[in-house]
Write a protein that holds these residues in place. Structure first.
Motif, short mmCIF file in Angstrom:
data_model
loop_
_atom_site.label_atom_id
_atom_site.label_comp_id
_atom_site.label_asym_id
_atom_site.label_seq_id
_atom_site.Cartn_x
_atom_site.Cartn_y
_atom_site.Cartn_z
N GLY A 173 0.87 -1.32 0.17
CA GLY A 173 -0.01 -0.04 -0.02
C GLY A 173 0.77 1.16 -0.15
O GLY A 173 0.37 2.43 0.23
N GLU A 174 2.13 1.11 -0.21
CA GLU A 174 2.85 2.29 -0.39
C GLU A 174 3.89 2.31 -1.56
O GLU A 174 4.27 1.39 -2.18
CB GLU A 174 3.92 2.23 1.01
CG GLU A 174 3.31 2.23 2.44
CD GLU A 174 4.17 2.60 3.55
OE1 GLU A 174 5.45 2.56 3.41
OE2 GLU A 174 3.90 2.97 4.53
N ARG A 175 4.36 3.59 -1.53
CA ARG A 175 5.32 3.89 -2.76
C ARG A 175 6.55 4.55 -2.27
O ARG A 175 6.16 5.49 -1.45
CB ARG A 175 4.43 4.69 -3.77
CG ARG A 175 3.70 3.99 -4.56
CD ARG A 175 2.80 5.05 -5.53
NE ARG A 175 1.90 4.24 -6.22
CZ ARG A 175 2.01 3.98 -7.67
NH1 ARG A 175 3.09 4.19 -8.22
NH2 ARG A 175 0.89 3.49 -8.09
N ARG A 176 7.58 4.21 -2.63
CA ARG A 176 8.82 5.02 -2.43
C ARG A 176 9.87 4.79 -3.18
O ARG A 176 9.74 3.98 -4.12
CB ARG A 176 9.47 4.43 -0.92
CG ARG A 176 9.95 3.09 -1.11
CD ARG A 176 10.42 2.45 0.21
NE ARG A 176 9.45 2.51 1.18
CZ ARG A 176 9.14 2.04 2.30
NH1 ARG A 176 10.52 1.82 3.10
NH2 ARG A 176 8.12 1.80 3.13
N THR A 177 10.71 5.76 -3.29
CA THR A 177 11.81 5.86 -4.37
C THR A 177 13.13 5.46 -3.79
O THR A 177 13.43 5.92 -2.84
CB THR A 177 11.95 7.24 -4.91
OG1 THR A 177 10.71 7.54 -5.56
CG2 THR A 177 13.29 7.11 -6.23
N GLY B 289 -9.21 -1.40 -7.97
CA GLY B 289 -8.02 -1.77 -7.38
C GLY B 289 -6.88 -0.77 -8.17
O GLY B 289 -7.15 0.51 -8.59
N ASN B 290 -5.77 -1.16 -8.49
CA ASN B 290 -4.73 -0.36 -9.14
C ASN B 290 -4.75 -0.84 -10.55
O ASN B 290 -4.13 -1.85 -10.72
CB ASN B 290 -3.54 -0.79 -8.21
CG ASN B 290 -2.40 0.23 -8.90
OD1 ASN B 290 -2.03 0.41 -9.93
ND2 ASN B 290 -1.73 1.07 -7.87
N ALA B 291 -5.00 0.14 -11.37
CA ALA B 291 -4.89 -0.30 -12.86
C ALA B 291 -3.50 -0.71 -13.24
O ALA B 291 -3.19 -1.75 -14.15
CB ALA B 291 -5.43 0.71 -13.70
N LEU B 292 -2.47 -0.04 -12.70
CA LEU B 292 -1.18 -0.47 -13.14
C LEU B 292 -0.72 -1.57 -12.85
O LEU B 292 -0.16 -2.51 -13.62
CB LEU B 292 -0.18 0.94 -12.54
CG LEU B 292 1.44 0.61 -13.10
CD1 LEU B 292 1.36 0.59 -14.49
CD2 LEU B 292 2.10 1.94 -12.37
N THR B 293 -0.56 -1.98 -11.45
CA THR B 293 -0.15 -3.10 -10.94
C THR B 293 -1.12 -4.30 -11.21
O THR B 293 -0.61 -5.64 -11.28
CB THR B 293 0.12 -2.91 -9.43
OG1 THR B 293 -1.05 -2.75 -8.61
CG2 THR B 293 1.11 -2.14 -9.02
N ASP B 294 -2.41 -4.13 -11.54
CA ASP B 294 -3.38 -5.17 -11.81
C ASP B 294 -2.97 -5.78 -13.08
O ASP B 294 -3.17 -6.82 -13.62
CB ASP B 294 -4.73 -4.75 -11.73
CG ASP B 294 -5.18 -4.58 -10.11
OD1 ASP B 294 -4.50 -4.98 -9.18
OD2 ASP B 294 -6.26 -4.08 -9.90
N ASN C 140 -6.15 4.38 -18.11
CA ASN C 140 -5.35 4.36 -19.26
C ASN C 140 -4.36 5.43 -18.71
O ASN C 140 -3.15 5.24 -19.08
CB ASN C 140 -6.14 5.15 -20.22
CG ASN C 140 -7.10 3.93 -21.13
OD1 ASN C 140 -6.47 2.83 -21.18
ND2 ASN C 140 -8.15 4.22 -21.56
N MET C 141 -4.59 6.68 -18.35
CA MET C 141 -3.44 7.52 -17.89
C MET C 141 -2.51 6.84 -16.73
O MET C 141 -1.41 7.12 -16.88
CB MET C 141 -3.89 9.00 -17.43
CG MET C 141 -4.80 9.70 -18.74
SD MET C 141 -5.14 11.38 -18.51
CE MET C 141 -6.69 11.02 -17.40
N VAL C 142 -3.39 6.20 -15.86
CA VAL C 142 -2.21 5.60 -14.86
C VAL C 142 -1.26 4.78 -15.34
O VAL C 142 0.00 4.66 -15.14
CB VAL C 142 -3.28 4.87 -13.85
CG1 VAL C 142 -2.43 3.84 -12.81
CG2 VAL C 142 -3.92 5.74 -12.98
N VAL C 143 -1.81 3.86 -16.46
CA VAL C 143 -0.96 2.69 -17.21
C VAL C 143 0.14 3.57 -17.92
O VAL C 143 1.29 3.25 -17.98
CB VAL C 143 -1.97 1.99 -17.93
CG1 VAL C 143 -1.01 1.01 -18.78
CG2 VAL C 143 -2.74 1.05 -17.18
#
Length: 367
Positions: A49-53, A241-246, A283-286
């Protein structure tokens, strides 16, 4: 060893970020993307559930904080992200993936959303157009005999074969690399027999139960495209859900299924399926997160030419007025390492990529 990080106890995804102009003078600070022209200085780590660089320089130390399964997963993704992609053969041609190239679209349908009817019933003219596309710089021509736009009627496989085979035969005879855009096993078989070199399936081999076997026996490369509902195509809807990771997870599962069916992993390409069962926001998320898909370890194709997203972001521009937006999305793909860009407007797209490549070449030399 550093303390374990419970925030990333769930599945881990890695997205290359912080792209740099040149690796010169930055040994150890940057990593190369898929053996291509792009270099990056960090990973966006998505998990729990987190994002980090995490900088490339600190990646190994970061991995040491993860539980063992997630650490192994992160290292696998990092290796896939940087590994060069194997070239494929198309007749006597060798198609490499160390720089972005154009896949030209040749629609042989009367009802395509973009240019349907232009080549309907005239295989000689259609083949001549495709040869011109190759001469303009397209690496391969994608021939399709069934529209996958929302609301399009399903085409009987016999009609689809009648549309594509005469054109593919002419292209194969001319030495033009050609792919068949179909989801039907019978059409794949007929197209491959006619000389097609690659299968492009918008259902990722899920529409027709025989499709995976056809591709495996032929030993040809295949493009697996994400669709929210492979049976419904563009009319499907993602489940949230999360379009990118899904989308990533779905494509990863389809790659593994294809390999289990006997398809060589080195011959698999992936397409995140812009417009197929995704909302404008999805689409923009992807598109914004496109570099994530390099973690699949396969060449990446982006097909966004003239699609609804261009109209939606440009005052509802009609299909014939979407060239500028299509070029913008193609360059967005190139910037994130997409190896193939599937386009309608070949000459303009090739020119845009040549300018982009010139800038990249200039940046890669020492200053």
């Amino acid at each position: 060893m550093a303390a374990r990080d419970p925030a990333l106890s769930a599945a881990v995804h890695l997205r290359p970020v912080q792209f740099v102009d040149t690796p010169v003078g930055r040994d150890g600070e940057v990593a190369r993307l898929a053996g291509g022209l792009q270099w990056f200085a960090g990973y966006e780590v998505i998990g729990g559930g987190e994002r980090r660089t995490v900088p490339v320089t600190g990646f190994d130390d970061f991995v040491a904080t993860l539980p063992e399964p997630q650490a192994e997963r992160a290292m696998l993704l990092a290796r896939r992200i940087s590994a060069p992609r194997s070239a494929i053969t198309a007749g006597e041609r060798v198609l490499r993936f160390d720089q972005p190239q154009v896949m030209a679209i040749l629609n042989l349908t009367p009802d395509s959303f973009s240019d349907g009817g232009r080549h309907d019933g005239d295989p000689a003219a259609a083949a001549a157009t495709a040869v011109d596309m190759a001469a303009a710089g397209a690496a391969i021509v994608d021939v399709g005999g069934e529209s996958t736009r929302p609301g399009a009627a399903t085409v009987w496989e016999g009609d689809e074969i009648a549309r594509v085979v005469p054109v593919i035969e002419r292209l194969a005879a001319s030495g033009t690399p050609v792919s068949i855009d179909t989801r039907k096993a019978a059409v794949m078989e007929a197209a491959l027999a006619a000389g097609a070199h690659l299968v492009n399936d918008v259902s990722a081999l899920l529409y027709d139960d025989r499709a995976a076997g056809v591709v495996a026996r032929a030993g040809v490369p295949v493009i697996l495209m994400h669709s929210a509902d492979p049976k419904r195509g563009a009319e499907g809807v993602m489940a949230g859900g999360n379009a990118l990771t899904d989308t990533f997870d779905w494509l990863e599962a389809r790659i593994e299924a294809a390999v289990a069916a006997g398809i060589d992993r080195a011959k698999i390409l992936v397409d995140p399926g812009i417009g197929f069962g995704k909302s404008l926001a999805e689409n923009m998320v992807v598109l914004n997160g496109l570099s994530l898909f390099h973690g699949l370890g396969c060449p990446l194709l982006l097909g966004a030419s003239r699609k609804r997203i261009v109209g939606a972001l440009s005052g509802e521009a009609p299909v014939e007025k979407r060239l500028g937006g299509s070029i913008a999305l193609a360059l967005k793909g190139a910037e994130q390492g997409a190896q193939w860009l599937r386009v309608h407007d070949v000459e303009e797209s090739v020119q845009a990529l040549r300018v982009w490549r010139g800038l990249r070449d200039a940046a890669l030399v020492a200053r």
